[in-house]
Design a protein around this motif. Structure first.
Motif, PDB file in Angstrom:
ATOM      1  N   GLN A  43     -10.101  -0.218  -5.987  1.00 29.05           N
ATOM      2  CA  GLN A  43      -9.212  -0.343  -4.834  1.00 29.05           C
ATOM      3  C   GLN A  43      -8.535  -1.711  -4.794  1.00 29.05           C
ATOM      4  O   GLN A  43      -7.347  -1.819  -4.463  1.00 29.05           O
ATOM      5  N   ALA A  47      -4.530  -2.343  -5.089  1.00 32.77           N
ATOM      6  CA  ALA A  47      -3.831  -3.060  -4.012  1.00 32.77           C
ATOM      7  C   ALA A  47      -3.022  -4.225  -4.571  1.00 32.77           C
ATOM      8  O   ALA A  47      -1.883  -4.471  -4.155  1.00 32.77           O
ATOM      9  N   ARG A  50       0.079  -2.870  -6.244  1.00 30.81           N
ATOM     10  CA  ARG A  50       1.090  -2.457  -5.255  1.00 30.81           C
ATOM     11  C   ARG A  50       1.832  -3.671  -4.710  1.00 30.81           C
ATOM     12  O   ARG A  50       3.050  -3.629  -4.493  1.00 30.81           O
TER      13      ARG A  50
END
Length: 221
Positions: A43, A47, A50
């Protein structure tokens, strides 16, 4: 394109990428790269990726990294872990290139040889143009020490008036969005035209110059 491939693309175009970002964006980029390099959880890595994508979308449309984003970078590239089928895996990442990029983020952006060549060409300062500085058909280059500069080939000798054909071609090349790319077209060698477009102004028909620029633009789509 996997995350590793995307990092490699960044590395290949690193000076140009940094030169297009303001100091705040470069700082945010450094933070995202550090989080990506330090990530141990899927995760956290996703992140960071992104965030990188969001920052880099501010680059000009003609930038190679922008084209990769537009074509669809597959940020979900993963590496399976033996005995963990069905679990979320972290993106495949070689951290050495990331650390190399991070090391170059301290201090001013590295020099871009293409930009240095373009800035060395004869140019007019903004205060010599008056109202013409707002003309979207003119290439405006930001010099790190001298401020805005307008390449001299864009103007009629003796009058300082913008050449109509230059305005037409600059709009084709989207000079208002990617002035460096447009300047590089004008000031670089052109095989189709057999010379440097800026030096051929007045020596070859305007229509021929315009066609060469149009074919370049249409070839990118």
């Amino acid at each position: 394109m996997t995350p590793d491939e995307f990092v490699a693309l960044l590395r290949d175009h690193w000076p140009r990428t940094l030169a297009e970002l303001d100091p705040a964006a470069r700082e945010e980029l450094a933070t995202a790269l550090r989080r990506l390099a330090d990530s141990t959880e899927p995760q956290a890595a996703q992140a960071a990726l992104r965030t990188l994508r969001r920052i880099l979308r501010a680059l000009p449309d003609a930038h190679p990294v922008t084209r990769a984003l537009r074509d669809g970078v597959r940020f979900a590239g993963t590496a399976g872990t033996a005995g963990t089928a069905g679990t979320a895996d972290a993106p495949v990442l070689d951290r050495q290139p990331l650390l190399a990029l991070l090391s170059s983020l301290h201090g001013p952006p590295p020099p871009d040889p293409v930009r240095a060549r373009l800035l060395a060409a004869p140019a007019l300062p903004a205060d010599a143009l008056g109202a013409a500085t707002g003309n979207p058909g003119l290439i405006r280059l930001r010099h790190p020490e001298l401020g805005d500069r307008y390449p001299l080939f864009q103007f009629e000798a003796g009058t300082g008036r913008p050449l109509p054909v230059v305005g037409v071609i600059n709009r084709l090349l989207m000079a208002d969005r990617d002035p460096w790319g447009a300047a590089d077209w004008w000031l670089g060698g052109n095989r189709r035209l057999g010379g440097v477009p800026a030096e051929l102004l007045g020596a070859v028909p305007d229509a021929r110059l315009t066609l060469a620029a149009r074919e370049l633009v249409e070839g990118d789509h």
